[in-house]
Design an enzyme around this catalytic site. Structure first.
Site: not given
Length: 420
Positions: A128, A205, A208, A231, A374
């Site tokens: 991202h 990261d 997700q 999220k 992104c």
């Protein structure tokens, strides 16, 4: 709560989300954009309202009852997040506005202090932009060099190439756990272990992954992990950074001001203790407390239950998408049981622009994402300006997938007829 194995149970969970009980353009809303932002259960919305109706006050600064209650709720949320990712110490959780700010915190605090010319940062082509741009800024400021891990033939993280990039010059590895475009689940434990063998630090990261599966930061042994509340059923404007305590103690403050100090003099200042050293100014109090409520909600549903149900939905989605000709899905294929990737599909249909697909689907009440998500560098590798993306969460059902596929096929047929 029992394992979510049937649509009737998913439908029961859906009733907790008021926004899903509406029509869009005269059709029942089918929300397939949770990779961009999740919807919020009533329990989270009630927590926000309760704070402003009953406890609204600044935290850490007052002895009066409202301030005490606000502070207790705010710090209780930190405890909940720490338990949720199995941090060893509550002080290892830093509240930020979002994952982007959390990455920038590490960049401007740790990287700017520790990187020097010739040092190397390893990232990937699937990141991202939030895990691209800060490191590009740091490379320009420090003289460090960025190297990117590419993809295998199955459009997954190329572990063998990664091994060749690692060296004693590697100081930082910044990698996404689950790609928001490819849906691949990167082998973070192996990535981290190999990086630590050469003395490098690792930032993960988790935007997700944290909302969709159990995460144990001590088990994977990451140095930092970031996530965004919006999220994971929490409000916007709140995220968190997990960092190993020893690292956070060594890192200088990211921003200066109130809250992050111990004492201030005309000649200078001393910093406060963790975690306050990195939480300058009045924080997003209500949002942090609501993040705690979201963690409570997800924990009650059960992260293993969420993952198992999403795997079923993934298998079903990919089975249905496979019936559509000239449709390219990016990333690896799931197993027949839906394992091996996230519950999302980024795709393009030959001859049809992704934004045109999403616009016509919206006319039928179906919300999907279109654009570069992104991940512009990744799309450039695919010679694509963007893609359409359908992303699922535990409040979606097979029936919604059926409607999505039906309308998608009708939309494709419409475009093909126009172009004939």
């Amino acid at each position: 709560m029992t394992a979510i194995k049937e649509n009737i149970l998913a439908a029961k969970v859906r009733s907790d989300f008021p926004i899903l009980q509406q029509e869009v353009n005269g059709k029942p809303l089918i929300y397939l954009d949770s990779a961009a932002t999740s919807q919020k259960p009533q329990a989270v919305l009630d927590t926000l309202r309760h704070y402003y109706n009953h406890d609204n006050a600044n935290v850490h600064r007052g002895a009066h009852t409202l301030s005490v209650r606000a502070t207790e709720a705010y710090e209780a949320a930190r405890d909940k997040v720490a338990k949720f990712v199995n941090a060893q110490y509550r002080e290892e959780i830093i509240f930020t506005r979002n994952a982007t700010e959390a990455i920038n915190l590490v960049a401007y605090s740790w990287a700017l202090t520790n990187l020097k010319p010739g040092d190397e940062i390893i990232s990937t082509v699937m990141e991202h932009h939030s895990n691209f741009v800060p490191w590009q800024i740091m490379a320009a400021k420090t003289g460090a060099v960025i190297k990117y891990v590419g993809l295998t033939e199955n459009e997954e993280f190329d572990l063998e190439q990664y091994k060749t990039l690692l060296s004693e010059r590697t100081k930082l590895v910044a990698v996404v756990h689950v790609s928001n475009t490819l849906g691949c689940i990167n082998p973070v434990e192996t990535i981290i272990s190999l990086a630590h063998e050469v003395g490098a630090k690792v930032l993960i990261d988790g935007c997700q992954s944290v909302p969709h599966k159990s995460i144990d930061v001590q088990k994977i042994d990451c140095d930092w992990l970031v996530a965004s509340g919006h999220k994971m059923c929490a409000p916007t404007g709140i995220g968190f950074l997990y960092g190993k305590r020893s690292l956070l103690e060594e890192m200088p403050p990211f921003m200066g001001g109130g809250e992050m100090i111990s004492e201030v003099f005309f000649e200078g200042f001393t910093t406060g203790e963790l975690p306050h050293k990195f939480e300058a100014g009045t924080p997003a109090i209500a949002e942090a407390i609501a993040l705690g409520a979201a963690v409570d909600y997800l924990s009650a549903v059960g992260m293993d239950n969420i993952r198992a149900y999403e795997e079923e939905l993934t298998a079903y989605l990919f089975k249905k998408l496979a019936t559509i000709p000239n449709l390219k899905i990016y990333g690896p294929k799931p197993t027949a049981e839906g394992k091996g990737r996230a519950a999302l599909a980024s795709f393009n249909v030959e001859g049809i622009h992704a934004s045109d697909l999403s616009t016509l689907l919206d006319h039928e009440g179906i919300a999907i994402r279109s654009g570069h998500h992104c991940t512009q560098p990744l799309h450039r590798l695919f010679n694509a300006s963007g893609s359409a993306r359908a992303s699922l969460y535990f409040y979606n059902t097979r029936e919604e997938i059926d409607v999505f596929i039906k309308v998608l096929k009708e939309t494709i047929d419409f475009f093909n007829s126009v172009m004939e």
